[in-house]
Design an enzyme around this catalytic site. Sequence first.
Site, mmCIF file in Angstrom:
data_model
loop_
_atom_site.group_PDB
_atom_site.id
_atom_site.type_symbol
_atom_site.label_atom_id
_atom_site.label_comp_id
_atom_site.label_asym_id
_atom_site.label_seq_id
_atom_site.Cartn_x
_atom_site.Cartn_y
_atom_site.Cartn_z
ATOM 1 N N CYS A 95 -31.896 -43.468 11.705
ATOM 2 C CA CYS A 95 -30.355 -43.492 13.151
ATOM 3 C C CYS A 95 -29.133 -44.070 12.232
ATOM 4 O O CYS A 95 -28.406 -45.224 12.249
ATOM 5 C CB CYS A 95 -31.158 -45.270 13.358
ATOM 6 S SG CYS A 95 -32.254 -44.874 14.254
ATOM 7 N N GLY A 101 -22.312 -31.069 -15.471
ATOM 8 C CA GLY A 101 -20.903 -30.417 -15.053
ATOM 9 C C GLY A 101 -20.915 -29.631 -14.571
ATOM 10 O O GLY A 101 -20.254 -28.671 -13.796
#
Length: 410
Positions: A338, A229
């Site tokens: 796409c 983290g």
Amino acid sequence: MPNFSVPDSVFEQAASAYPTPFYLYDETGIRQRARKVQKAFAWNEGFKEYFAVKALPNPSILKILIEEGCGLDCSSETELLIAEKIGCRGSDIMFSANAMPPEEFTLALQMGAIINLDDISDIDTLKNNGGIPEKISIRLNPGGSIDEDATIMGEPKEAKFGWMPSQLKVGLSKLKSLGVKRFGLHAMLASNTRLGDYYPKLCRFLLKEGLKWEEETGLSFEFINLSGGIGIPYRPNERALNILDVGAMVRNEYKKVLGKRNNIRIYSEMGRYMTGPFGFLVTCAMHLKETYKTFLGVDACAANLMRPAIYGSYHHITVCGKRNAPADTLYDVTGALCENNDKFAINRMLPKVDMGDILVIHDAGAHGHAMGYQYNGRLRSAEVLYTKEGDYRLIRRAEMPEDYFATLVF
Ligand SMILES: *Cc1c(COP(=O)(O)O)cnc(C)c1O
């Protein structure tokens, strides 16, 4: 700011040897980072960084980190098998899966890994899938903030991970009756944080919990795992965290809570902080489209680096050979999926780009290639190591259509 330490000539040379797009990793940077982390926690006997394999699961990189004294944090069967293949065994492995297939415990136990239990129900699962080891780790979820001024991570309650501290009494007693003698505590309550007080506060919380349960259960408290983290600066105006300062602040909390006692080991499981800045996605400008905006199409796409598409993350982009040119042209930098979120940058000022220019997407060395996918039949790219000797080494070839077809039944 982002990592600008690798000169453009390195990317250009690599691009003349390997077709774009590809990832390039800087071995020297990774080694220096690992040494700095070791130095920051050298005061703690037994300190170990278990690199989070999921961030960059390439065996060549993992071997470098192991050479620098790291272990591996694995969370799936495949990650355990990678560790096994490169000779990493025993307590050099932390196994931290959640909601995983029960048989994975068996493999982790056979390899001698330290098992980090994510839920109290895992005790029975472990018992029935390999047995209960003498040493166990428990992943905690404090529910609320561990921190009066609440500067770190909001709502642990919403997270799927970890035990409630109130479950430890029953859970640890049960583990003791099944043969556990030693335990450690783990928690991960942040993602990409550059707050220097995160590790110190987490250290304090875990030590206090551990002491309490050691006293209550008679089990011996052996380690805390501060997990991952820890963040890196992705944007030019962001400051890097000084890990040496963090190590010193953790030491302070350690002394405050433990006094003279010094036999509790500190572990970490950083991913992003270890390799993030030292990986680059190298791509080529292919297409310029002027409609309502100026769209610069490159040969990489979100299938190679999905963080901008799914998190809206910022990744700095430079154009090789134009680092000192004025950034005077506004672009959306796009891939060929796409899918309209396939953009590495939106409204980004860059130097004027010519087709064929090599673009470098920075700080992609963690959760980059690893999160790749094959949407639209766009395949995963190669990975290249820029070695400490200054050579280029292919450490993963690019996928080919045959790889895509290999799992299909025609
Ligand atoms: C993802 C993860 C890490 C590493 O996270 P970073 O943000 O890359 O430091 C460490 N430990 C566990 C259990 C994780 O799931």
